[in-house]
Design a protein around this motif. Structure first.
Motif, PDB file in Angstrom:
ATOM      1  N   GLN A   1     -14.264  14.870  12.861  1.00 46.98           N
ATOM      2  CA  GLN A   1     -14.291  14.261  11.536  1.00 46.98           C
ATOM      3  C   GLN A   1     -13.590  15.126  10.500  1.00 46.98           C
ATOM      4  OE1 GLN A   1     -17.379  14.206  13.451  1.00 46.98           O
ATOM      5  NE2 GLN A   1     -16.610  12.233  14.138  1.00 46.98           N
ATOM      6  N   PHE A   2     -13.771  16.459  10.607  1.00 47.71           N
ATOM      7  CA  PHE A   2     -13.087  17.365   9.689  1.00 47.71           C
ATOM      8  C   PHE A   2     -11.574  17.264   9.855  1.00 47.71           C
ATOM      9  CE2 PHE A   2     -11.004  21.490   9.092  1.00 47.71           C
ATOM     10  CZ  PHE A   2     -11.276  21.727   7.742  1.00 47.71           C
ATOM     11  N   VAL A   3     -11.127  17.244  11.101  1.00 49.76           N
ATOM     12  CA  VAL A   3      -9.693  17.126  11.373  1.00 49.76           C
ATOM     13  C   VAL A   3      -9.153  15.816  10.823  1.00 49.76           C
ATOM     14  CG1 VAL A   3      -7.959  16.950  13.198  1.00 49.76           C
ATOM     15  CG2 VAL A   3      -9.809  18.621  13.396  1.00 49.76           C
ATOM     16  N   LEU A   4      -9.921  14.745  10.960  1.00 44.85           N
ATOM     17  CA  LEU A   4      -9.492  13.440  10.462  1.00 44.85           C
ATOM     18  C   LEU A   4      -9.298  13.457   8.949  1.00 44.85           C
ATOM     19  CD1 LEU A   4     -11.601  10.883  12.532  1.00 44.85           C
ATOM     20  CD2 LEU A   4      -9.135  11.195  12.579  1.00 44.85           C
ATOM     21  N   VAL A   5     -10.219  14.090   8.249  1.00 48.09           N
ATOM     22  CA  VAL A   5     -10.090  14.169   6.788  1.00 48.09           C
ATOM     23  C   VAL A   5      -8.821  14.909   6.399  1.00 48.09           C
ATOM     24  CG1 VAL A   5     -11.106  15.128   4.687  1.00 48.09           C
ATOM     25  CG2 VAL A   5     -12.568  14.005   6.366  1.00 48.09           C
ATOM     26  N   VAL A   6      -8.560  16.029   7.070  1.00 44.78           N
ATOM     27  CA  VAL A   6      -7.359  16.815   6.777  1.00 44.78           C
ATOM     28  C   VAL A   6      -6.095  16.012   7.071  1.00 44.78           C
ATOM     29  CG1 VAL A   6      -6.038  18.870   7.417  1.00 44.78           C
ATOM     30  CG2 VAL A   6      -8.529  19.011   7.156  1.00 44.78           C
ATOM     31  N   VAL A   7      -6.069  15.377   8.239  1.00 42.36           N
ATOM     32  CA  VAL A   7      -4.890  14.593   8.628  1.00 42.36           C
ATOM     33  C   VAL A   7      -4.702  13.409   7.697  1.00 42.36           C
ATOM     34  CG1 VAL A   7      -3.913  13.143  10.441  1.00 42.36           C
ATOM     35  CG2 VAL A   7      -5.016  15.295  11.033  1.00 42.36           C
ATOM     36  N   LEU A   8      -5.793  12.769   7.293  1.00 43.75           N
ATOM     37  CA  LEU A   8      -5.707  11.615   6.393  1.00 43.75           C
ATOM     38  C   LEU A   8      -5.102  12.015   5.048  1.00 43.75           C
ATOM     39  CD1 LEU A   8      -6.393   8.607   6.093  1.00 43.75           C
ATOM     40  CD2 LEU A   8      -8.660   9.296   5.271  1.00 43.75           C
ATOM     41  N   ILE A   9      -5.566  13.121   4.500  1.00 47.97           N
ATOM     42  CA  ILE A   9      -5.017  13.599   3.231  1.00 47.97           C
ATOM     43  C   ILE A   9      -3.544  13.962   3.388  1.00 47.97           C
ATOM     44  CG2 ILE A   9      -5.144  15.459   1.525  1.00 47.97           C
ATOM     45  CD1 ILE A   9      -8.170  15.550   2.052  1.00 47.97           C
ATOM     46  N   ALA A  10      -3.222  14.630   4.496  1.00 47.46           N
ATOM     47  CA  ALA A  10      -1.828  15.025   4.734  1.00 47.46           C
ATOM     48  C   ALA A  10      -0.919  13.800   4.854  1.00 47.46           C
ATOM     49  CB  ALA A  10      -1.742  15.878   5.997  1.00 47.46           C
ATOM     50  N   LEU A  11      -1.396  12.759   5.526  1.00 46.57           N
ATOM     51  CA  LEU A  11      -0.585  11.548   5.678  1.00 46.57           C
ATOM     52  C   LEU A  11      -0.356  10.853   4.350  1.00 46.57           C
ATOM     53  CD1 LEU A  11      -2.056  10.035   8.969  1.00 46.57           C
ATOM     54  CD2 LEU A  11       0.275  10.852   8.621  1.00 46.57           C
ATOM     55  N   ILE A  12      -1.393  10.778   3.532  1.00 48.48           N
ATOM     56  CA  ILE A  12      -1.240  10.143   2.218  1.00 48.48           C
ATOM     57  C   ILE A  12      -0.219  10.908   1.379  1.00 48.48           C
ATOM     58  CG2 ILE A  12      -2.429   9.649   0.046  1.00 48.48           C
ATOM     59  CD1 ILE A  12      -4.942   9.077   1.693  1.00 48.48           C
ATOM     60  N   LEU A  13      -0.299  12.238   1.406  1.00 50.26           N
ATOM     61  CA  LEU A  13       0.668  13.054   0.656  1.00 50.26           C
ATOM     62  C   LEU A  13       2.070  12.897   1.230  1.00 50.26           C
ATOM     63  CD1 LEU A  13      -1.426  16.320   0.139  1.00 50.26           C
ATOM     64  CD2 LEU A  13      -0.939  14.516  -1.540  1.00 50.26           C
ATOM     65  N   PHE A  14       2.176  12.804   2.551  1.00 50.51           N
ATOM     66  CA  PHE A  14       3.495  12.654   3.186  1.00 50.51           C
ATOM     67  C   PHE A  14       4.147  11.335   2.797  1.00 50.51           C
ATOM     68  CE2 PHE A  14       5.802  10.739   6.779  1.00 50.51           C
ATOM     69  CZ  PHE A  14       6.887  11.600   6.849  1.00 50.51           C
ATOM     70  N   PHE A  15       3.403  10.242   2.937  1.00 54.64           N
ATOM     71  CA  PHE A  15       3.975   8.943   2.597  1.00 54.64           C
ATOM     72  C   PHE A  15       4.270   8.848   1.102  1.00 54.64           C
ATOM     73  CE2 PHE A  15       1.602   7.470   6.520  1.00 54.64           C
ATOM     74  CZ  PHE A  15       2.756   7.330   7.281  1.00 54.64           C
ATOM     75  N   GLY A  16       3.422   9.472   0.293  1.00 57.84           N
ATOM     76  CA  GLY A  16       3.676   9.482  -1.145  1.00 57.84           C
ATOM     77  C   GLY A  16       4.917  10.274  -1.508  1.00 57.84           C
ATOM     78  N   ALA A  17       5.152  11.369  -0.761  1.00 55.58           N
ATOM     79  CA  ALA A  17       6.350  12.168  -1.020  1.00 55.58           C
ATOM     80  C   ALA A  17       7.618  11.431  -0.593  1.00 55.58           C
ATOM     81  CB  ALA A  17       6.243  13.507  -0.285  1.00 55.58           C
ATOM     82  N   ARG A  18       7.523  10.664   0.488  1.00 58.40           N
ATOM     83  CA  ARG A  18       8.679   9.899   0.959  1.00 58.40           C
ATOM     84  C   ARG A  18       8.998   8.726   0.042  1.00 58.40           C
ATOM     85  NH1 ARG A  18      10.255  10.324   6.292  1.00 58.40           N
ATOM     86  NH2 ARG A  18      11.896   8.882   5.597  1.00 58.40           N
ATOM     87  N   ASN A  19       7.959   8.166  -0.547  1.00 54.79           N
ATOM     88  CA  ASN A  19       8.149   7.031  -1.453  1.00 54.79           C
ATOM     89  C   ASN A  19       7.012   7.050  -2.470  1.00 54.79           C
ATOM     90  OD1 ASN A  19       8.469   4.557  -2.733  1.00 54.79           O
ATOM     91  ND2 ASN A  19       9.101   3.502  -0.870  1.00 54.79           N
ATOM     92  N   THR A  20       7.342   7.412  -3.702  1.00 54.30           N
ATOM     93  CA  THR A  20       6.309   7.563  -4.732  1.00 54.30           C
ATOM     94  C   THR A  20       5.607   6.249  -5.052  1.00 54.30           C
ATOM     95  OG1 THR A  20       8.009   7.272  -6.443  1.00 54.30           O
ATOM     96  CG2 THR A  20       7.444   9.537  -5.814  1.00 54.30           C
ATOM     97  N   LEU A  21       6.215   5.123  -4.693  1.00 58.58           N
ATOM     98  CA  LEU A  21       5.565   3.837  -4.926  1.00 58.58           C
ATOM     99  C   LEU A  21       4.314   3.676  -4.072  1.00 58.58           C
ATOM    100  CD1 LEU A  21       8.690   1.472  -5.082  1.00 58.58           C
ATOM    101  CD2 LEU A  21       7.392   2.435  -6.987  1.00 58.58           C
ATOM    102  N   PHE A  22       4.155   4.548  -3.067  1.00 55.04           N
ATOM    103  CA  PHE A  22       2.981   4.494  -2.206  1.00 55.04           C
ATOM    104  C   PHE A  22       1.702   4.749  -3.004  1.00 55.04           C
ATOM    105  CE2 PHE A  22       0.054   6.196   1.067  1.00 55.04           C
ATOM    106  CZ  PHE A  22       0.120   5.162   1.986  1.00 55.04           C
ATOM    107  N   PHE A  23       1.829   5.442  -4.139  1.00 53.33           N
ATOM    108  CA  PHE A  23       0.662   5.776  -4.957  1.00 53.33           C
ATOM    109  C   PHE A  23       0.347   4.706  -6.001  1.00 53.33           C
ATOM    110  CE2 PHE A  23       1.911  10.196  -3.733  1.00 53.33           C
ATOM    111  CZ  PHE A  23       0.767  10.481  -3.003  1.00 53.33           C
ATOM    112  N   ARG A  24       1.051   3.588  -5.961  1.00 47.23           N
ATOM    113  CA  ARG A  24       0.764   2.524  -6.913  1.00 47.23           C
ATOM    114  C   ARG A  24      -0.617   1.923  -6.649  1.00 47.23           C
ATOM    115  NH1 ARG A  24       5.456  -1.775  -6.638  1.00 47.23           N
ATOM    116  NH2 ARG A  24       4.714  -1.658  -4.470  1.00 47.23           N
TER     117      ARG A  24
END
Length: 348
Positions: free
Chosen positions: A31-54
């Motif tokens: 579960q800890f690993v999932l939280v870390v990976v989930l946050i990392a993925l959100i930041l990654f997709f947001g960095a690739r396309n800032t519209l992801f944070f809309r």
């Protein structure tokens, strides 16, 4: 003298026992690993396309998450009890198709939307219960292994959905689509209903006798039977519950799109993602192990991956490849955790 030496040696033996390092316990906590990976993925997709944070994109994510989490929790109950349900996707498809056809005359005549949706929900839940009861009958009475029993139910459900619909979407209710987009802030009313159901199921799994029996049967069915648990009846109820939740998922898809989709792709995708969410969340396919919040995190991770890859223009065909890689990683973490726990028991 010998007593003194033995007493003196005992504390030394205890203090010299090696213990599992805290860092290893944290790293192998799925579960800890999932939280870390989930946050990392959100930041990654947001960095690739800032519209992801809309806000609109987060609303879409929540809706996609809601469409997955209910059948994932249904699958979690079954897997924790030591079984498997391959029919959740086809049950959602066939119940949605049947109910969409039944309520279409009401939609055409412009009857009250609330009455239509409540009636459709009850019908979907009832048909899902029938599908789950068939699986339960094959498992508890005819003694088929869950994989074979639910494979039969899956094939029958997927085939019926195609036969009844002639391979085309069934029904059309634009008012349901409009209602599915209304709500409070980021949450649509549909999301809120699903989240409430998910929370109730989490409470049932972790804080009730029903949940304890589920874990007990998954850990050791013979011991559970010896302890007085009516294992066959309980297993049957779990498959019926899984069918009900799958049926409700069928109604969810109908409301969201205004029609029911009968395609086998929908059935296969739902089955894969439901099982993947449970396994990624830390549940063991051997039964007896799994947590509600792990399933929630697994469903959230798969939703972010699926939507994020499409959002950055990766071909949808790659999604299953990525999901397979994530499942492999989750299985590796489970293996490491089992080895870590085994090492800890050997050194104590």
């Amino acid at each position: 003298m010998s007593l003194t030496r033995d007493d003196d040696a005992a504390p030394a033996a205890v203090t010299s026992r090696p213990t599992t390092p805290t860092l290893r316990r944290i790293v192998t906590n799925q579960q800890f690993v999932l939280v870390v990976v989930l946050i990392a993925l959100i930041l990654f997709f947001g960095a690739r396309n800032t519209l992801f944070f809309r806000i609109g994109e987060f609303t879409n994510l929540l809706t996609d998450f809601s469409g997955l989490v209910m059948i994932a929790i249904a699958e979690a109950f079954v897997i924790i009890a030591g079984g498997i349900d391959l029919a959740v996707g086809s049950t959602a498809a066939v119940t949605g198709v049947i109910v969409a056809g039944w309520i279409q005359p009401l939609v055409t005549h412009g009857d009250n939307l609330a009455v239509i949706l409540v009636l459709g929900t009850i019908l979907c839940a009832g048909l899902g219960a029938v599908a789950g009861a068939i699986s339960a009958l094959l498992i508890t009475v005819f003694r088929l292994v869950p994989f074979v029993a639910t494979l039969i139910t899956y094939s029958a459900g997927a085939g019926l959905a195609l036969v009844i619909s002639n391979g085309a979407p069934v029904g059309y209710d634009p008012r349901a689509i409009v209602w599915s987009t209304s709500g409070i802030s980021l949450f649509t009313w549909l999301d809120i209903i699903v989240i409430v159901i998910a929370i109730v199921l989490g409470v049932v799994l972790h804080f009730t006798v029903y949940g304890r029996y589920t874990y007990a049967i998954g850990s050791n069915e013979f011991a559970a039977l010896a302890a007085g648990i009516k294992t066959r009846r309980h297993v049957a109820s779990i498959y019926i519950l899984s069918g009900v939740l799958a049926g409700l998922t069928g109604m969810f898809f109908y409301i969201r799109s205004g029609s029911a989709a009968p395609t086998t792709e929908v059935s296969n995708s739902a089955n894969l993602l439901a099982i993947a969410a449970v396994v990624i969340g830390g549940a063991s396919l051997y039964g007896g192990v799994g947590r509600w919040w792990g399933v929630i995190l697994g469903a959230a991770l798969l939703t972010v991956v699926s939507d994020g890859l499409i959002f950055i223009n990766v071909a949808p065909t790659w999604i299953q490849v990525v999901v397979g890689a994530i499942i492999a990683l989750a299985a590796l973490l489970q293996t490491l955790r089992r080895r870590s726990n085994a090492t800890g028991r050997m050194t104590t």
